[in-house]
Write an enzyme that holds these catalytic residues in place. Structure first.
Site, PDB file in Angstrom:
ATOM      1  N   GLY A   1       0.842  -1.199   0.000  1.00 18.57           N
ATOM      2  CA  GLY A   1       0.000   0.000   0.000  1.00 18.57           C
ATOM      3  C   GLY A   1       0.866   1.232   0.000  1.00 18.57           C
TER       4      GLY A   1
ATOM      5  CD  GLU B   1      -2.416  -5.335   8.767  1.00 17.55           C
ATOM      6  OE1 GLU B   1      -1.782  -5.330   7.693  1.00 17.55           O
ATOM      7  OE2 GLU B   1      -1.998  -4.832   9.786  1.00 17.55           O
TER       8      GLU B   1
END
Lengths: 707, 344
Positions: free
Chosen positions: A234, A498
């Site tokens: 990201g 995550e």
């Protein structure tokens, strides 16, 4: 027969009158005439018919938990700025990004919105601030941002929590001084490059290689093969600085210069268009002999001396690895919370719609039935509402986790400053090391287990809720402006990033098994992770379950604990049986995946249930408390109904299972009158819902069409 | 006055012959505000409930106007302040003229912009509402039209013919009424010195999180500015009651997320706390200094922003702990426009 024939006559009369009206329309009029409201279906605001039995504002406070005025301020900042695309519809203003823009435009808008908030001090103290208060305010702002747009939240999460968090947790004073302030005010932009094409959840398997060149005092980073390319990074497609993590080590490497040009020996490519989150620039990175100074190793846990000696205070590589995952933990906490807010948005929209939209009449001359007055519709939405409301407890839980994090970070901070003077102050350092090794892994474990299980459970729950709400809105749910359907694409990623949800849940079961074995081996009672109930005698479930038993906190607690306890015993037995047959521990674990899944679920649901009870008991008697106990029962019973374990392993007899089912229907009926107040308590301002949540007839009228 | 207006509004709503309602002032004001002195007199004589009763009725009137099923045209040919704003802005059409002067001057009096102002101020462009509500700045007709407080601008001399035309058409259809007012309307020019040209600075400063931060943002801006607009803005904030500023900012911020109904309920709560002087007596001090003794020198208590805790502000937004007290009860309305509905 009589009544049916008379009603069919009525129907004919009605059709005739409709036809007459059509025929009498002057066909010459070319301009559309305003529709007569008396013959059409009319929008009636649910506020007119629904009652409010409890104080919505108080309930909102309980749900949001903290920083109400800060939240309202940020909501206002967004509503009042053109950057957030305010749009008038049906007499109300809604804000939402323009998802019809190209990927590039959406990314540009994300950055503009960040700049606007930065300018107004929203991120002040996010990295340089200290203390629980700053931490809680940051959480509150982050939640509000996520309510507006997931891309915006993720983009900020990468910069502050992953990149900034890596500097904070892995770095030492020199990194903090150099990077934190600049990160907070966006003088530099950061990303966190961990995942690779070939390795995601299995962080230990990543293939990027870093070697130390003692001749120059530099690390040399390389991407040895295509599967080692950094993936999904990201902010990588646009940004300047990048922390790369090899094995258990993180480095800072500059990937773009101040003008945004890609640095030498770095190759970057975009990940392309995605099913959601197109406002985030996910990229791929290849390193070709990238040299970074020795000081760029984030050395809180391990360091390399100028002559190339490896030094670490934590000898156990497992613990060292765990220490490196700390920033991901805070990420999991924010993901879990944002999943809840996403569910809240969709439920508020779908419920408000179902309180104003009607379909089918029970008998021909009666008005059509409100969607939410169908028991089946209640069954679809109200349990989800109960579940979402049930996550009230999360507010508290998050607060606990934040405290843990603070403890850990303080602890490691002290530890770190000593590490720097390791040789000089070896006694002090050794002393602290012991404390660190003894305490931190414990705290880390709890944080890891609870955040993993909650992240997985809440994000799964969110996707289910979104789909159910989308369907409950019918065709309207398919329109991007109504948010619910669109959010499915935006939030789907939550079950993967995550840590893949299934992997996380396996880790939860593994951790529970670890506790079990440790307790057996040491002949010590269970302590921590809420497993203390395992020390008590096994709870007994009554043979017949009356309505009042089903709703009692005692019964609900007992059956949740019974399931967890039994599954943990079974799981341990099965794994050891496989081991006895000569399988290795890891493989035995893989073979027992079914019990592992059941157990992971049992743990999460019991933990959520207990968190709920904790917030319920803090309330003094009153309408809010009665509402909470109703919701608690709904949560408990719907869990009993949905998890096949209860029948499979016989915690519930088939008779009892059908009593549970009947009780769920009763509870739906009892919650029905409060549906509006319950979603109103979610505290999502109108501007962040969508046109179908309000006057959807006016919003869709001809006069609203841009001529 | 308020009760009489309320009666008239209820009666005309039921009267099928009445199609639209024109509200205008007599003399050089549309309405310069409520009779604060009378409220102060009642309250200092020990009867805060009389004052509360007055506001109760006034807020119901505001709500009636906001949800009125017929068309209200307010002709704002003069001063529109405080309660005057409440009696016009909630209605469908607001006609400004070259004589219009709008202001919400409450913070200088030790009170707060009530009458549902937290609803309409918070919906002005950007953070102009915070500016108008906190500083008590005066706006002229052109500015009122530009920011949306007015829907039309008609020169004073055309007003009689406008009224005649409205009278003649006798309809409730807002589109028709609007078209007629349009015929008499003019596009006024904003003065060079108009604060509306300062929207950038206003947005930048008045979007700050707290009153203190708004002040320091203005002080930072003052360094780069030569003219006296920023210093005079700072001056008006410093002259106002610190408690009033805090309550007003919170009220506008919360109002932004609420419907008219909840805004009025909230106003009534704050108003009762103000009358009961539980936290601060600034209302009475402000009235003494500005309206009664006219020494223009109120002694605010707490005297500084930093002496006011969040808890003290919270008090104003909580229910009043008094036996017979209840939240404002607004009548059920047959016609509930979108503006009247919000959940928070």
């Amino acid at each position: 027969m009589e009544s049916s024939s008379s009603s069919s006559t009525d129907r004919i009369t009605w059709r005739a009158s409709v036809l007459t009206r059509h025929l009498n329309e002057p066909s010459s009029s070319s301009s559309p005439r305003p529709l007569e409201s008396s013959i059409c279906m009319q929008f009636s605001p649910p506020e007119l018919s629904e009652k409010f039995d409890f104080d919505v504002i108080e309930m909102r406070k309980l749900m949001d938990g903290h920083n109400f005025q800060d939240r309202d301020w940020l909501f206002g900042l967004m509503i009042q700025s053109k950057l957030f695309c305010p749009k008038d519809s049906g007499g109300k203003v809604f804000v939402s990004p323009d998802y019809n823009q190209s990927m590039e435009q959406q990314r540009e808008m994300t950055m503009k919105r960040i700049a606007y908030m930065l300018d107004r001090g929203v991120f002040q103290g996010w990295l340089t601030g200290r203390g629980v208060e700053t931490e809680m305010q940051k959480f509150a702002f982050f939640e509000v941002i996520g309510i507006y747009d997931h891309s915006l939240a993720v983009k900020l999460g990468v910069h502050f929590f992953l990149w900034g968090g890596a500097i904070q947790f892995f770095g030492t004073k020199r990194h903090h001084v150099k990077w934190l302030k600049d990160t907070e005010n966006y003088s530099i932009k950061g990303c966190f490059a961990m995942s690779e094409l070939g390795h995601g959840s299995n962080v230990r398997g990543i293939e990027t290689i870093t070697t130390y060149d003692s001749a120059t005092g530099e690390f040399v980073i390389n991407t040895p093969c295509e599967s080692a390319q950094k993936y999904w990074i990201g902010g990588a497609a646009k940004l300047n600085i990048n922390g790369s993590n090899q094995g258990v080590h993180a480095f800072i490497a500059q990937i773009r210069d101040a003008d945004g040009n890609i640095c030498p020996n770095i190759r970057i490519a975009d990940c392309g268009h995605k099913i959601g989150l197109n406002g985030v620039d996910n990229g791929r990175i290849w390193f070709d002999n990238v040299r970074v100074p020795r000081e760029n190793l984030l050395n809180s846990v391990a360091d390399v001396s100028p002559d190339g000696q490896y030094m670490s205070a934590i000898k156990d590589p497992d613990q060292r690895f765990a220490a490196f995952l700390a920033p991901l933990t805070s990420g999991r906490v924010t993901i879990a919370v944002s999943a809840i807010y996403s569910s809240k948005i969709s439920l508020a929209i779908a419920l408000r719609y179902s309180l104003t939209r009607r379909a089918f009449s029970v008998s021909p001359n009666e008005p059509e039935v409100l969607l939410l007055d169908y028991p089946s519709h209640q069954r679809r939405l109200l349990p989800l509402l109960a579940k979402t409301s049930n996550l009230i407890g999360l507010g508290l839980e998050v607060a606990h986790i934040v405290e843990f994090l603070n403890e850990t970070s303080c602890c490691s901070e002290i530890f770190l400053s000593y590490l720097c003077y390791r040789y000089a102050m070896s006694f002090a350092a050794n002393y602290l090391k012991r404390i660190y090794v003894k305490r931190t892994p414990e705290a880390n474990k709890t944080i890891h287990v609870v955040s993993s299980s909650f992240k997985a459970t809440f994000t799964w729950h969110n996707m289910r809720t979104l789909q159910e709400c989308r369907e409950a809105c019918g065709g309207q749910g398919l329109k991007t402006e109504n948010r619910v359907g669109h959010m499915k694409g935006e939030y789907d990623v939550q079950s993967t990033f995550e840590g893949d949800n299934n992997v996380l849940m396996q880790q939860v079961s593994k951790a529970l098994l670890g506790e079990y074995i440790a307790s057996q081996r040491r002949k010590k009672p269970f302590k921590g992770l809420g497993l203390e109930h395992m020390n008590d005698p096994c709870p007994v479930i009554p043979a017949t379950l009356t309505s009042s038993t089903l709703r009692s906190r005692q019964f609900q607690t007992d059956i949740f604990c019974l399931r967890e306890r039994d599954l943990l015993n079974r799981f341990a037995a099965e794994v050891s049986q496989h081991q006895a047959q000569g399988e290795r521990k890891e493989y035995a674990f893989i073979l027992s995946y079914q019990l592992a899944e059941d157990l992971g679920r049992a743990f999460s649901e019991r933990a959520i249930f207990q968190a709920f009870i904790e917030s319920e008991v803090t309330l003094s008697s009153g309408p809010e408390k009665s509402m909470l106990s109703l919701l608690r029962s709904m949560y408990a019973l719907i869990t009993l109904e949905e998890d096949a374990s209860f029948l499979r392993y016989g915690y519930l007899s088939t008779d009892n299972a059908s009593s549970v089912r009947k009780e769920v229907t009763k509870l739906c009926g009892e919650l029905r009158p409060h549906a509006l107040s319950l979603v109103s308590s979610f505290g999502i301002p109108d501007a962040f819902l969508s046109p179908i949540a309000f006057n959807w007839i006016e919003a869709n009228s001809w006069s609203s069409v841009q001529h | 006055m308020v009760s009489r207006l309320l009666e008239l509004f209820i009666a005309s709503e039921e009267d099928s012959n009445a199609k639209l309602v024109i509200v205008k002032g007599k003399g050089r004001a549309f309405c310069a505000g409520g009779d604060v002195v009378a409220v102060v007199r009642d309250t200092t004589e020990g009867n805060w409930k009389l004052g509360a009763h007055f506001y109760w009725n006034e807020y119901i009137l505001n709500y009636m106007m906001a949800t009125y099923s017929k068309t209200q045209v307010s002709i704002l040919d003069g001063i529109v302040m405080g309660s005057g704003a409440g009696a016009s802005i909630h209605g469908r059409f607001r006609v400004a003229t070259e004589n219009s002067v709008f202001a919400m001057p409450e913070t200088a009096l030790g009170i707060f912009p009530d009458v549902g102002a937290s609803y309409f101020l918070s919906r002005l462009p950007g953070f102009f509402g915070e500016y108008v509500g906190l500083t008590g700045a005066r706006l002229d007709g052109a500015e009122m039209l530009a920011c949306g407080l007015a829907t039309h601008f008609v020169p004073t001399m055309r007003l009689p013919s406008l009224e005649a035309a409205l009278f003649k058409v006798n309809t409730s259809d807002p589109a028709v009424v609007s078209a007629i007012i349009d015929e008499f309307s003019q596009q006024p020019h904003l003065k060079d010195k108009s604060t509306y040209h300062r929207l950038d600075i206003i947005d930048k400063c008045f979007s700050s999180r707290t009153v203190e931060e708004i002040l320091s943002a203005l002080e930072r801006e003052a360094i780069n500015e030569v003219d006296d607009w920023i210093p005079s803005t700072i001056q008006s904030l410093k002259k106002a009651s610190p408690m009033s500023l805090k309550i007003s900012l919170r009220s506008i911020r919360e109002g932004r997320l609420k419907g008219v109904r909840q805004c009025l309920v909230q106003d009534y709560r704050i108003c009762c706390h103000v009358l009961r002087s539980e936290v601060s007596k600034d209302f009475f001090e402000g009235c003494r200094a500005i309206l009664l003794d006219k020494d223009q020198n109120p002694k605010w208590e707490p005297s500084k922003l930093e002496l006011i805790s969040d808890d003290m502000v919270d008090r104003y937004f909580s229910k009043v702990e008094y036996d017979e007290w209840e939240d404002l009860k607004l009548p059920a309305r047959p016609n509930l426009p979108a503006s009247a509905i919000a959940k928070l």
